[in-house]
Design a protein around this motif. Structure first.
Motif, mmCIF file in Angstrom:
data_model
loop_
_atom_site.group_PDB
_atom_site.id
_atom_site.type_symbol
_atom_site.label_atom_id
_atom_site.label_comp_id
_atom_site.label_asym_id
_atom_site.label_seq_id
_atom_site.Cartn_x
_atom_site.Cartn_y
_atom_site.Cartn_z
ATOM 1 N N LEU A 97 0.856 -1.245 -0.191
ATOM 2 C CA LEU A 97 0.083 0.167 -0.109
ATOM 3 C C LEU A 97 0.957 1.448 0.041
ATOM 4 O O LEU A 97 1.656 1.634 0.732
ATOM 5 N N THR A 98 0.591 2.335 -0.935
ATOM 6 C CA THR A 98 1.353 3.451 -1.154
ATOM 7 C C THR A 98 0.260 4.463 -1.313
ATOM 8 O O THR A 98 -0.896 4.265 -1.424
ATOM 9 N N ASP A 99 0.759 5.619 -1.332
ATOM 10 C CA ASP A 99 -0.204 6.833 -1.563
ATOM 11 C C ASP A 99 -0.948 6.610 -3.001
ATOM 12 O O ASP A 99 -2.065 7.011 -3.038
ATOM 13 N N LYS A 100 -0.311 6.078 -3.901
ATOM 14 C CA LYS A 100 -0.902 5.946 -5.273
ATOM 15 C C LYS A 100 -2.039 5.088 -5.335
ATOM 16 O O LYS A 100 -3.028 5.275 -6.040
ATOM 17 N N GLU A 101 -2.323 4.173 -4.404
ATOM 18 C CA GLU A 101 -3.327 3.265 -4.296
ATOM 19 C C GLU A 101 -4.242 3.780 -3.459
ATOM 20 O O GLU A 101 -5.524 3.644 -3.473
ATOM 21 N N LEU A 102 -3.895 4.437 -2.112
ATOM 22 C CA LEU A 102 -4.834 4.835 -1.177
ATOM 23 C C LEU A 102 -5.588 6.213 -1.561
ATOM 24 O O LEU A 102 -6.761 6.282 -1.422
ATOM 25 N N LEU A 103 -4.834 6.982 -2.125
ATOM 26 C CA LEU A 103 -5.291 8.478 -2.330
ATOM 27 C C LEU A 103 -6.599 8.703 -3.278
ATOM 28 O O LEU A 103 -7.676 9.174 -2.913
#
Length: 295
Positions: A97-103
Motif C-alpha cells: 500500500l502506497t499513496d498511489k493506491e490509497l489516495l
C-alpha cells in the motif's frame, strides 16, 4: 392433463431472480465473507455484475477478509466504483500500500468515519492530509507505527476533523508536545488517545490533553519517558470520565500520582507497589499476613 389430487411442481427459482438492490445486496451478500464474494465473480457474467454492484455499495472494507497478500491491482479494482465507504481497514498492508493506491479511494469517499492504517509504512504525510480534506466526518483513525506522520499533517487533521473520538498515534515519533497540544485544542471530543512509544511526549502535552479533552476515557502513555507525576495529577483533576490509563515504562510516574486514579477505579497497567498493597490488605482484613521480603 392434470389428474385430480395431483400437485403441479413449483418452478425452481434462481438466486439472481431476487431483486438485486433491495434484497441480494443489502440482506444476503453482506453476510458472506469478502473472499467468497470475489470467488462468485467467476461463476458467470451475471454474478460478476452482481458482485460489482455489491462492491460499489459496500460500506465496510477490511483487507484481512481477502487474505494476507492482497495484490494492489485487485485492491484498486475492488473499490474503483465505491463512493459510500464508511469504514476502511488496511492495517499491516505495508508490503504493497502506497499513496498511489490509497489516495484515489480516500478522494472519492467523503463519508468515511473510521480508517485503520496501522503499520502502513510506505504511505506519506500526503495520505493524512488527504484524509483530513476528504473525510470531515472522521470519528476513529489508527496510525500506529506510521512514522511518516509529522506535525504539519497532524495539524491538517486537527483543523478539518474536529469530531474525532479515537486516535492511535502509537510510535509516531516525529510528533512532539507542540503538535499534540494543537491537536487536542481542536479535537476536544477525543475519548480514546494513544501516544505510546514516543519519548518526545512530556508533561506539557499530557496537561493540555487533560484540560481540553474532558470526555477522555482511555489514554495510552506507555513508554513516554518524559511524563512525570505532575501531569498525571492534572489528568486526574480534569478527566473525571477516565476509565483506563497506561503508563508502563514511564519511569518518572510514581504511585503518589496514580493513587488518586486508582482510588477512583481507573484501570491502570502498573501494579500497586507491594508495601502499599500490604497496608491496604491490613486495613481491609485487620491483620497483615506474614510475607518474607528478604530474598
Amino acid at each position: 392433463m392434470e389428474l385430480p389430487g395431483e400437485t403441479r411442481p413449483c418452478p425452481r427459482g434462481h438466486l439472481l431472480d431476487l431483486p438485486w438492490e433491495d434484497i441480494l445486496v443489502p440482506h444476503i451478500l453482506c453476510h458472506l465473507p469478502l473472499r467468497q464474494l470475489l470467488s462468485l465473480q467467476r461463476v458467470s457474467k451475471p454474478f460478476q455484475t452482481l458482485i460489482q454492484l455489491y462492491l460499489a455499495n459496500m460500506r465496510c472494507f477490511d483487507s484481512s477478509q481477502v487474505g494476507p497478500h492482497l495484490p494492489k491491482a485487485a485492491f484498486c479494482n475492488l473499490l474503483k466504483d465505491n463512493e459510500v465507504l464508511q469504514h476502511l481497514a488496511l492495517q499491516n498492508c505495508s508490503d504493497w500500500l502506497t499513496d498511489k493506491e490509497l489516495l484515489p479511494v480516500i478522494g472519492q469517499n467523503h463519508h468515511l468515519q473510521e480508517i485503520q492504517l496501522s503499520s502502513c509504512l510506505q504511505l506519506s504525510r500526503h495520505a493524512l492530509v488527504a484524509i483530513s480534506l476528504s473525510c470531515p466526518n472522521m470519528r476513529s483513525l489508527s496510525l500506529a507505527h506510521c512514522e511518516w506522520v509529522d506535525s504539519l499533517s497532524l495539524r491538517s487533521l486537527a483543523d478539518h476533523c474536529k469530531g474525532l473520538e479515537s486516535l492511535d498515534l502509537t510510535a509516531c515519533r516525529q510528533l512532539k508536545d507542540e503538535a499534540i497540544c494543537y491537536l487536542v485544542q481542536k479535537c476536544s471530543r477525543l475519548k480514546s488517545l494513544s501516544l505510546a512509544v514516543n519519548a518526545n511526549v512530556g508533561d506539557t502535552a499530557v496537561e493540555e490533553i487533560a484540560k481540553c479533552c474532558r470526555e477522555l476515557e482511555h489514554l495510552d502513555l506507555t513508554g513516554c519517558l518524559r511524563v512525570k507525576n505532575e501531569s498525571i495529577r492534572v489528568l486526574a483533576e480534569y478527566c473525571t470520565k477516565l476509565r483506563s490509563l497506561k503508563v508502563k515504562h514511564c519511569h518518572k510516574v510514581a504511585e503518589s500520582s496514580l493513587s488518586i486514579l486508582r482510588g477512583r477505579g481507573v484501570e491502570l497497567d502498573v501494579e500497586l507497589p507491594l508495601q502499599r498493597a500490604l497496608v491496604l490488605l491490613q486495613d481491609g482484613v485487620g491483620f497483615a499476613p506474614f510475607i518474607n521480603l528478604q530474598i
